[in-house]
Design a protein around this motif. Structure first.
Motif, short mmCIF file in Angstrom:
data_model
loop_
_atom_site.label_atom_id
_atom_site.label_comp_id
_atom_site.label_asym_id
_atom_site.label_seq_id
_atom_site.Cartn_x
_atom_site.Cartn_y
_atom_site.Cartn_z
N ARG A 117 0.84 -1.20 0.00
CA ARG A 117 0.00 0.00 0.00
C ARG A 117 0.88 1.26 0.00
O ARG A 117 0.65 2.20 -0.73
CB ARG A 117 -0.91 0.01 1.22
N GLN A 165 -7.18 -0.37 0.65
CA GLN A 165 -7.70 0.09 1.95
C GLN A 165 -9.16 0.49 1.83
O GLN A 165 -9.54 1.16 0.93
CB GLN A 165 -6.91 1.28 2.45
N ARG A 179 7.09 -1.41 11.72
CA ARG A 179 7.19 -1.71 10.29
C ARG A 179 8.63 -1.70 9.78
O ARG A 179 8.88 -1.89 8.61
CB ARG A 179 6.41 -0.66 9.47
N ASP A 206 1.47 -0.02 14.32
CA ASP A 206 1.34 -0.34 12.90
C ASP A 206 -0.10 -0.07 12.43
O ASP A 206 -0.90 -0.99 12.24
CB ASP A 206 1.71 -1.82 12.71
N PHE A 225 -2.48 2.78 9.80
CA PHE A 225 -2.35 3.74 8.69
C PHE A 225 -2.98 5.06 9.13
O PHE A 225 -4.14 5.10 9.50
CB PHE A 225 -3.06 3.18 7.45
N PHE A 264 -3.43 10.13 1.94
CA PHE A 264 -3.93 8.89 1.35
C PHE A 264 -4.40 9.26 -0.05
O PHE A 264 -5.35 10.03 -0.20
CB PHE A 264 -5.09 8.30 2.17
N ARG A 265 -3.70 8.75 -1.05
CA ARG A 265 -3.98 9.11 -2.45
C ARG A 265 -4.05 10.62 -2.64
O ARG A 265 -4.91 11.14 -3.32
CB ARG A 265 -5.28 8.47 -2.91
N LEU A 272 -7.45 6.15 8.99
CA LEU A 272 -8.52 6.03 8.01
C LEU A 272 -9.55 5.06 8.58
O LEU A 272 -9.21 4.23 9.43
CB LEU A 272 -7.97 5.49 6.70
N PHE A 273 -10.76 5.16 8.10
CA PHE A 273 -11.78 4.24 8.58
C PHE A 273 -11.36 2.80 8.31
O PHE A 273 -11.00 2.46 7.18
CB PHE A 273 -13.12 4.55 7.91
N ARG A 318 -9.49 -3.10 13.63
CA ARG A 318 -8.15 -3.33 14.17
C ARG A 318 -7.52 -2.04 14.68
O ARG A 318 -6.95 -2.01 15.78
CB ARG A 318 -7.27 -3.96 13.08
#
Lengths: 305, 190
Positions: free
Chosen positions: A297, A305, B131, B147, B149, B157-158, B170-171, B176
């Motif tokens: 990713r 994601q 990581r 670990d 995001f 993100f993008r 992020l959702f 987790r």
């Protein structure tokens, strides 16, 4: 036939460069000047040898002395000048011919294993250390990218040209030089990047992708270079072994990639645990499926994601 | 539209500002009497760099570098934008948004060591040691994160969420990230 009066041979560690220099000197009746003889030449001419602790300034002063002594000598008897930054020292010498000897990483490793009678991993360590020393000398002194082919008249790969053929090729090439070549003087940023670049039959596509990421960052790797025996039967035969996927030479680190779901990796975890028990000096990192997904990713290879 | 993808808040704006200020004070003390060259790695570190440098109490030079990305299809990493400042004999401080695998920082160290700096160190906004698989020296970090995001404060993100003033996950439909944040005693709905 007039050959150049100075032939410089630069070489990767264990690429057969020394053998080629020696043979070329024999065949052409030239004097071979290597690390030891350049020292004694300088000392006998009243110059200082290169000190252990080197910097650019000291190297420059040393290089000027070497150039003066060797050029004078070469006018009486042409020389083969091995290593020591000869391609840079005699860069502007119109009567010099510069050769770089290289070979495949596999052959270098093989030769190191044979020369030092060591297993693959130990030989890799040795090779890395020798490369590092050579790199340090050339970088700190020349400040140039010594592997840049533009610095040489000829680059020979001994994977295809063994010693005799290489000598013949060099002699043939020297006959056919038509113009003196000005060499590139600017170092590049990527001097020491030694990419894997090998054709490897990966067991799993994820390994190939991982190798591409390592190559992208210039991380040197070997694929499954070593098998670690884990269990033996009563007669001493190995009944279980483990070959981690990658070995990162510069970090002395094995990497095991697994794309299995977490609950299915118990067998691999057991092997890794056993490996750590039996070989505590071996560093190994397991990249699990989740870690690997994050890695992909991050690198935009797969973005789910 | 994009806000709907955000998960929990990890670091609030006051948390960030306080911690960035503390790290800036550390750097100022460590480099007292020197004039470090800060090299901010674009694009992620831009926001962090601006806040960090505002709190420095020592003279410094600032430059920027950006690297090619694996996803753009390059076979090997390249420097898209190089620094203008000379690095020789300078105390170089690399400023990063996040250090995770260690691959990028390892590359930067290799490149910069060849330019003969007096010293090189790394300062990162976020450090994600879980990581890591290439060990790299990280001298200053504002926050260690597990670990997960995260986005915001330069992290994207993008291409989205860089401009958020706080850091969020992020959702994560698996839950987790929420679980990990709970273990950290963190998490708050956006």
């Amino acid at each position: 036939m007039d050959y150049p009066i100075i032939i410089t041979i630069s070489r990767e560690t264990e690429s057969l460069g020394d053998e080629i220099a020696l043979r070329l000197a024999e065949v052409l009746g030239l004097e071979l000047i290597d690390r030891e003889s350049v020292s004694s030449l300088l000392l006998s001419s009243g110059y200082e040898d290169l000190p252990e602790s080197i910097d650019k300034e000291k190297f420059l002063s040393w290089a000027i002395s070497v150039r003066d002594v060797v050029v004078k000598r070469a006018h009486h008897r042409p020389v083969v000048f091995l290593g020591r930054g000869g391609q840079k020292i005699f860069e502007s010498e119109p009567d010099a011919f510069h050769v770089l000897i290289v070979t495949s990483p596999e052959m270098r490793l093989q030769r190191t294993m044979e020369k030092y009678r060591q297993d693959e991993v130990t030989a890799s360590h040795i090779l890395v250390e020798l490369d590092r020393k050579r790199e340090k000398f050339l970088l700190e002194t020349m400040g140039a990218n010594w592997k840049d082919p533009v610095m040489y008249h000829l680059v020979l790969n001994t994977a295809f040209y063994p010693v005799e053929r290489a000598c013949e090729t060099i002699m043939e090439a020297m006959k056919n030089v038509v113009v003196p070549v000005r060499h590139a003087e600017q170092p590049t940023l990527f001097d020491n990047l030694d990419f894997g670049g090998k054709k490897v039959d990966f067991v799993h596509p994820s390994e190939e992708e991982f190798a591409r990421i390592l190559d992208f960052y210039g991380i040197r790797w070997l694929y499954e270079p070593r098998q670690f025996p884990l269990e033996w039967d009563n007669e001493g035969n190995v009944i279980e072994a483990f070959s981690p996927d990658f070995y990162l030479l510069d970090f002395d680190l094995f990497i095991e990639l697994t794309t299995q779901k977490q609950k299915l990796v118990w067998r691999k975890n057991r092997k890794v645990r056993r490996l750590r028990e039996l070989y505590p000096q071996v560093k190994i990192k397991v990249i699990y499926s989740r870690d690997y997904t994050h890695l992909l990713r991050k690198f935009g290879v797969e973005d789910n994601q | 539209m994009i806000e709907s993808k955000l998960g929990e808040r990890v670091f609030s704006t006051p948390d960030i500002q306080q911690r960035v200020q503390e790290v800036a004070h550390h750097i100022s003390a460590d480099y007292s009497g020197k004039r470090p060259l800060l090299i901010s790695i674009l694009r992620g570190a831009a926001y962090f760099t601006m806040d960090l440098t505002r709190h420095l109490t020592i003279p410094f030079d600032l430059d920027f570098m950006s690297l090619s990305s694996f996803k753009t299809g390059f076979k090997k990493i390249e420097i898209d934008k190089d620094v203008s400042e000379e690095m020789a004999n300078r105390d170089v401080l690399i400023v990063e948004d996040i250090i995770d695998t260690g691959l990028t920082l390892n590359f930067l160290f290799r490149v910069m060591e060849k330019r003969f700096p007096a010293s090189i160190a790394a300062c990162t906004f976020l450090d994600c040691p879980e990581r890591r698989f290439i060990e790299v020296p990280v001298k200053y970090s504002c926050f260690k994160i597990p670990d997960i995001f995260v986005v915001g404060y330069g992290l994207d993100f993008r291409g989205d969420y860089r401009n958020l003033m706080e850091v969020s996950t992020l959702f994560d439909p698996s839950g987790r990230s929420t679980q990990i944040l709970k273990q950290m005693g963190k998490g708050g709905t956006k």
